[in-house]
Design an enzyme around this catalytic site. Structure first.
Site, PDB file in Angstrom:
ATOM      1  NE  ARG A 125      10.409  -0.843   8.058  1.00  0.00           N
ATOM      2  CZ  ARG A 125       9.210  -0.571   7.570  1.00  0.00           C
ATOM      3  NH1 ARG A 125       9.094   0.126   6.451  1.00  0.00           N
ATOM      4  NH2 ARG A 125       8.120  -0.968   8.168  1.00  0.00           N
ATOM      5  NE  ARG A 180       9.004  -3.477   3.777  1.00  0.00           N
ATOM      6  CZ  ARG A 180       7.800  -3.020   4.110  1.00  0.00           C
ATOM      7  NH1 ARG A 180       6.885  -2.810   3.183  1.00  0.00           N
ATOM      8  NH2 ARG A 180       7.509  -2.790   5.361  1.00  0.00           N
ATOM      9  NE  ARG A 198      -0.402  -0.260  11.459  1.00  0.00           N
ATOM     10  CZ  ARG A 198       0.518   0.125  10.591  1.00  0.00           C
ATOM     11  NH1 ARG A 198       0.509   1.343  10.118  1.00  0.00           N
ATOM     12  NH2 ARG A 198       1.435  -0.715  10.170  1.00  0.00           N
ATOM     13  CE  LYS A 220      -0.867  -0.154   4.997  1.00  0.00           C
ATOM     14  NZ  LYS A 220       0.200  -1.167   5.244  1.00  0.00           N
ATOM     15  NE  ARG A 264       5.365  -4.506  10.645  1.00  0.00           N
ATOM     16  CZ  ARG A 264       5.969  -4.262   9.483  1.00  0.00           C
ATOM     17  NH1 ARG A 264       7.041  -4.935   9.142  1.00  0.00           N
ATOM     18  NH2 ARG A 264       5.502  -3.340   8.679  1.00  0.00           N
TER      19      ARG A 264
HETATM   20  P1  AMP Z   1       4.271   0.798   8.806  1.00  0.00           P
HETATM   21  O1  AMP Z   1       5.471   1.232   8.070  1.00  0.00           O
HETATM   22  O2  AMP Z   1       3.025   1.546   8.424  1.00  0.00           O
HETATM   23  O3  AMP Z   1       4.066  -0.696   8.785  1.00  0.00           O
HETATM   24  O4  AMP Z   1       4.518   1.192  10.347  1.00  0.00           O
HETATM   25  C1  AMP Z   1       5.619   0.711  11.059  1.00  0.00           C
HETATM   26  C2  AMP Z   1       5.307   0.683  12.561  1.00  0.00           C
HETATM   27  O5  AMP Z   1       4.977   1.990  13.020  1.00  0.00           O
HETATM   28  C3  AMP Z   1       4.125  -0.186  12.949  1.00  0.00           C
HETATM   29  O6  AMP Z   1       4.467  -1.551  13.086  1.00  0.00           O
HETATM   30  C4  AMP Z   1       3.724   0.452  14.277  1.00  0.00           C
HETATM   31  O7  AMP Z   1       4.606   0.084  15.320  1.00  0.00           O
HETATM   32  C5  AMP Z   1       3.953   1.935  13.991  1.00  0.00           C
HETATM   33  N1  AMP Z   1       2.734   2.569  13.429  1.00  0.00           N
HETATM   34  C6  AMP Z   1       2.586   3.104  12.185  1.00  0.00           C
HETATM   35  N2  AMP Z   1       1.347   3.595  12.011  1.00  0.00           N
HETATM   36  C7  AMP Z   1       0.686   3.361  13.170  1.00  0.00           C
HETATM   37  C8  AMP Z   1      -0.640   3.607  13.611  1.00  0.00           C
HETATM   38  N3  AMP Z   1      -1.549   4.189  12.824  1.00  0.00           N
HETATM   39  N4  AMP Z   1      -0.970   3.210  14.879  1.00  0.00           N
HETATM   40  C9  AMP Z   1      -0.064   2.639  15.695  1.00  0.00           C
HETATM   41  N5  AMP Z   1       1.189   2.350  15.332  1.00  0.00           N
HETATM   42  C10 AMP Z   1       1.582   2.713  14.079  1.00  0.00           C
END
Ligand code: AMP
Length: 214
Positions: free
Chosen positions: A160, A127, A88, A13, A171
């Site tokens: 990462r 990744r 989320r 996404k 996750r």
């Molecule tokens: P992402 O790159 O969007 O997968 O985000 C990486 C990490 O950031 C996630 O695994 C969460 O720990 C944190 N994170 C990102 N967006 C949110 C959100 N909307 N609510 C809570 N944690 C978030």
């Protein structure tokens, strides 16, 4: 257009949001990117978020809601935006709704990207990310021109912490239990489009354009 791009980690996404943003000149707002940058810069926000992120857990709602509240006040959001990775949880969705309604606004469309779990794991574990400019590559599907170097800025690519196998599984669990319920919620509001996330980014992007009516 005010859009939400939703879906499990690894579904692509972020890549699609980036394309949509460039093509339609509206900002892509990724809470993950904002948090990662804060972690890199060791700001108070970053220090608070790091342990949650490293272990694959969600950062507390009030923290991310605060980030979005401030970001949406920026002038570049006036004509629309794409939220990538927010909301989320149900409380985050409720807070977003209230924020927009206070300005008599709403979300136009929620795109929910879907892909089988084994494919998600394959995408995430290959990744590689640029710690400098946040560009994302994949060892198999979109390798950088020079091995382990960012095409955009030349920095050495890294895996990462949250793309390591154990965290990847965590996750996915978190997504299923906390984020998946939002699909129903937006479906009930008749603003949800399901997007098949399989295939190359170009193919998926055509589906995105198709579902947003552009
Ligand atoms: P992402 O790159 O969007 O997968 O985000 C990486 C990490 O950031 C996630 O695994 C969460 O720990 C944190 N994170 C990102 N967006 C949110 C959100 N909307 N609510 C809570 N944690 C978030």
């Amino acid at each position: 257009m005010r859009l939400i791009f939703m879906g499990p980690p690894g579904v692509g996404k972020g890549t699609q949001a980036k394309r949509y943003s460039a093509r339609h000149h509206i900002p892509k707002i990724s809470t993950g990117d904002i948090l990662r940058e804060a972690v890199l810069k060791k700001t108070p926000l970053g220090l608070q978020a790091k342990s949650f992120m490293d272990s694959g857990k969600l950062v507390p709602d009030d923290v991310v809601i605060g980030i979005i509240r401030e970001r949406l006040k920026e002038p570049d959001c006036k004509d629309g935006f794409i939220l990538d990775g927010f909301p989320r949880t149900v409380p985050q969705a409720a807070a977003l709704k209230a924020m927009l309604e206070a300005n008599r606004l709403g979300i136009d469309r929620v795109l929910n990207f879907e892909l089988p779990e084994d494919e998600l794991i394959r995408r995430l574990s290959g990744r590689r990310s640029c710690p400098n400019c946040q560009s994302v590559f994949h060892v198999e599907f979109s390798p950088p021109r020079e091995r382990d170097r960012c095409d955009a800025c030349g920095e050495k690519l890294v895996q990462r912490q949250d793309d390591l196998p154990e965290t990847v599984r965590k996750r996915q669990e978190v997504y299923q239990s906390q984020t998946r319920p939002l699909v129903r919620l937006y479906e009930a509001q008749n603003i949800l489009s399901r997007i098949d996330g399989s295939g190359d980014p170009e193919t998926v992007y055509r589906r995105v354009e198709g579902s947003t009516g552009s």
